[in-house]
Write a protein that holds these residues in place. Structure first.
Motif, mmCIF file in Angstrom:
data_model
loop_
_atom_site.group_PDB
_atom_site.id
_atom_site.type_symbol
_atom_site.label_atom_id
_atom_site.label_comp_id
_atom_site.label_asym_id
_atom_site.label_seq_id
_atom_site.Cartn_x
_atom_site.Cartn_y
_atom_site.Cartn_z
ATOM 1 N N TRP A 55 21.077 31.407 20.716
ATOM 2 C CA TRP A 55 22.527 31.402 20.546
ATOM 3 C C TRP A 55 22.987 32.543 19.628
ATOM 4 C CZ3 TRP A 55 25.571 29.312 23.774
ATOM 5 C CH2 TRP A 55 25.234 28.125 24.438
ATOM 6 N N VAL A 56 22.142 32.953 18.678
ATOM 7 C CA VAL A 56 22.480 34.097 17.814
ATOM 8 C C VAL A 56 22.701 35.339 18.669
ATOM 9 C CG1 VAL A 56 21.627 35.672 16.037
ATOM 10 C CG2 VAL A 56 21.313 33.207 15.766
ATOM 11 N N TYR A 57 21.770 35.604 19.575
ATOM 12 C CA TYR A 57 21.896 36.761 20.459
ATOM 13 C C TYR A 57 23.109 36.641 21.379
ATOM 14 C CZ TYR A 57 17.385 39.028 19.439
ATOM 15 O OH TYR A 57 16.351 39.698 18.849
ATOM 16 N N THR A 108 22.279 42.690 24.411
ATOM 17 C CA THR A 108 22.160 41.690 23.343
ATOM 18 C C THR A 108 22.299 40.285 23.907
ATOM 19 O OG1 THR A 108 23.096 43.244 21.740
ATOM 20 C CG2 THR A 108 23.085 40.924 21.129
ATOM 21 N N VAL A 109 23.283 40.084 24.779
ATOM 22 C CA VAL A 109 23.471 38.764 25.399
ATOM 23 C C VAL A 109 22.213 38.350 26.154
ATOM 24 C CG1 VAL A 109 24.740 37.472 27.155
ATOM 25 C CG2 VAL A 109 25.979 38.957 25.570
ATOM 26 N N PHE A 110 21.671 39.248 26.974
ATOM 27 C CA PHE A 110 20.487 38.914 27.768
ATOM 28 C C PHE A 110 19.247 38.720 26.903
ATOM 29 C CE2 PHE A 110 22.855 41.167 31.313
ATOM 30 C CZ PHE A 110 23.203 39.980 31.950
ATOM 31 N N ASN A 150 17.048 38.263 11.525
ATOM 32 C CA ASN A 150 17.524 36.889 11.358
ATOM 33 C C ASN A 150 16.785 35.916 12.282
ATOM 34 O OD1 ASN A 150 20.436 38.645 11.044
ATOM 35 N ND2 ASN A 150 19.881 37.247 9.401
ATOM 36 N N VAL A 151 16.564 36.368 13.530
ATOM 37 C CA VAL A 151 15.898 35.448 14.482
ATOM 38 C C VAL A 151 14.410 35.340 14.221
ATOM 39 C CG1 VAL A 151 17.655 35.892 16.240
ATOM 40 C CG2 VAL A 151 15.541 37.244 16.245
ATOM 41 N N VAL A 192 25.182 29.770 10.406
ATOM 42 C CA VAL A 192 26.031 28.816 11.139
ATOM 43 C C VAL A 192 25.504 28.581 12.553
ATOM 44 C CG1 VAL A 192 28.340 28.428 12.079
ATOM 45 C CG2 VAL A 192 28.073 29.400 9.781
ATOM 46 N N ILE A 193 25.178 29.680 13.256
ATOM 47 C CA ILE A 193 24.758 29.556 14.654
ATOM 48 C C ILE A 193 23.426 28.831 14.789
ATOM 49 C CG2 ILE A 193 24.128 30.852 16.734
ATOM 50 C CD1 ILE A 193 26.062 33.033 15.883
ATOM 51 N N LEU A 194 22.530 29.039 13.835
ATOM 52 C CA LEU A 194 21.220 28.376 13.921
ATOM 53 C C LEU A 194 21.339 26.859 13.869
ATOM 54 C CD1 LEU A 194 18.998 30.758 11.762
ATOM 55 C CD2 LEU A 194 18.901 30.409 14.237
ATOM 56 N N LYS A 195 22.474 26.371 13.398
ATOM 57 C CA LYS A 195 22.702 24.927 13.417
ATOM 58 C C LYS A 195 22.998 24.424 14.831
ATOM 59 C CE LYS A 195 24.224 24.525 8.606
ATOM 60 N NZ LYS A 195 23.118 23.649 8.193
#
Length: 495
Positions: free
Chosen positions: A219-221, A137-139, A78-79, A204-207
């Motif tokens: 923000w996706v990660y 994943t967060v990092f 996705n990213v 949604v997040i990519l917005k």
């Protein structure tokens, strides 16, 4: 064929000879108390009610944690279309390496984690793995270089390598052989749901692009990693180490669980680890053929689930449009697997259903490869989805129900998954440049090879069943060196 329920009304040894659902037989060397429990007849209506209660608790937990796992693994697809490679200065070759490197640690840790599950306890091991990969994943949302991406993917692979074999093995501690196909299907449905939900969530997040000064892909990660931390908390507080003594069961239900455990005692085997069982596993042709099939099917699974947004983009659709166009494809794949798994459990037949699902996949990849209209090629992805999820899921179930006891099965699952998941390394290298002719062509070739291997395994287990029958009837002498577990004469292999 009698119904599955009717088998459960008979003593285990008689049920196995009558049909598909027995797991253990009535071993003469079993303790008297165990034999008494195994001979006890459970009320079919009450057992169905128990299964419903088990499903209502275990299935949501298992699905939630595996959904978060596969979401964190596949969101790199996705990213990619959201500009992540350009932001960290990754070339197409380096990005492909990042996809593949995940599986280096993933396959290395699968068998060890599966074998250690019982010793470390499911609750502790699965929670710990979930917490570590969630933080990785967060990092990943803060990486600034290709090296950082590589490091995050290696940690992610090492932790996630223990989840699927661990959850799969846990399900064998709860359900009988003829009940497992549908429950394993829930794991692969989560693979499909992670694609569908991941595409919607990414859309949604990519917005949020540039919110707080961060690119949308970051923000996706971050957000998906935080969601996985919540899944770890659910595992810790809600997943019992011993399913037969679960906190949500009443005394009568716990007794029923003990009866069910006794009825599959030989299927589960001793709680003591044995290197002999590992050796037997490594000499078992069923495991090696199953691993080869899994490799072929996983080429599809990892290539399709990771690069579907890119494949759709290569058809002429926009990057954001590609995110939501993946959703119905994944949903069709998940629903088809649930249907196949349900019928497969009812008939206790596995191989023919893999062959049928793969036939859809071959047709789908041919449509994608041919110079046809974009709509036709997009329709081809729906056909591919049937093979993408049914193949690996049904093949794993086929191995689950045909290997016993516990540690022999644990080793078989671990080694089979290790062999199969090396396909992830291949998938990252064959999907490099649009229109992905190499990747799609390699995938259809992998399905074709899988078809031959499925037929070979079907013929092998059929021959073993026939050999047991001939020994039982006295037609031939029993000269086999191994006669325990799934080699017992009253253990009938599923075809």
């Amino acid at each position: 064929m009698p119904s599955v329920a009717s088998f459960k009304e008979r003593p285990p040894a008689l049920a196995e000879k009558a049909g598909c659902s027995s797991e253990s037989g009535s071993g003469s060397d079993a303790a008297e108390s165990l034999a008494a429990l195994a001979a006890e007849v459970l009320d079919p209506a009450k057992e169905r009610k128990l299964l419903l209660k088990l499903d209502s608790v275990f299935v949501p937990i298992v699905m939630m944690v595996y959904l978060s796992c596969f979401l964190d693994r596949s969101n790199i697809g996705n990213v990619k279309v959201a500009g992540m490679p350009a932001d960290i200065g990754a070339s197409p070759a380096e990005f492909s390496t990042a996809v593949s490197i995940f599986y280096a640690t993933y396959v290395a840790f699968e068998a060890p984690w599966a074998i250690l599950l019982k010793k470390l306890t499911p609750r502790f091991l699965l929670t710990a793995l979930c917490v570590v990969w969630s933080m990785a994943t967060v990092f990943s949302g803060f990486i600034t270089s290709v090296g950082g991406l590589y490091a995050a993917r290696l940690v992610l692979g090492a932790c996630e390598g223990g989840l699927f074999p661990g959850l799969n093995l846990y399900l064998t501690m709860v359900y009988k052989r003829d009940e497992q196909g549908k429950r394993v299907s829930y794991l692969f449905v989560c693979t499909a749901l992670s694609g569908a939900f991941g595409g919607l969530l990414a859309y949604v997040i990519l917005k949020m692009d540039r919110v707080g000064g961060y690119a949308g892909w970051r923000w996706v990660y971050i957000i998906e990693g935080i969601l996985s931390v919540l899944a770890a908390a659910v595992v810790w507080f809600c997943l019992p180490d011993d399913p037969s003594d679960a906190y949500f069961l009443g005394d009568k239900e716990k007794h029923m669980m003990r009866v069910r455990a006794a009825q599959r005692a030989r299927y589960m085997g001793s709680g003591e680890f044995s290197w002999e069982e590992v050796r037997i596993t490594l000499e078992d042709p069923k495991m090696w053929i199953s691993g080869a099939i899994q490799f072929c099917q996983d080429v599809l699974l990892y290539g399709f689930s990771t690069f579907l947004p890119s494949i759709i983009t290569s058809m002429g659709y926009g990057s954001l449009e590609a995110q939501y166009l993946t959703i119905p494809v994944y949903m069709v794949g998940g629903l088809s697997f649930m249907a196949f798994a349900y019928v497969s459990d009812r008939l206790c037949v596995r191989g023919p259903f893999i062959l049928l699902a793969n036939a859809f996949g071959i047709a789908g990849y041919v449509l994608i490869l041919c110079p046809t209209a974009n709509g036709v090629r997009y329709f081809g992805t729906f056909l591919c989805a049937a093979a993408v999820y049914n193949g690996p899921g049904l093949n794993l179930t086929w191995l689950n129900v045909n290997v016993a006891p516990h540690y022999r099965r644990a080793a078989a699952i671990g080694f089979q998954q290790t062999l199969g998941n090396t396909a992830g390394i291949v998938a990252g290298q064959i999907y490099r440049q649009a229109p992905y002719v190499l990747g799609n062509g390699f995938s259809v070739g992998a399905i074709g090879l899988a078809q031959f291997l499925v037929v070979a395994k079907w013929a092998y287990v059929r021959r073993r069943n026939d050999e047991k029958r001939r020994i039982q009837t006295g037609e031939i002498a029993d000269e086999r060196s191994i006669k325990t577990g799934d080699r017992e004469l009253d253990f009938k292999y599923h075809l």
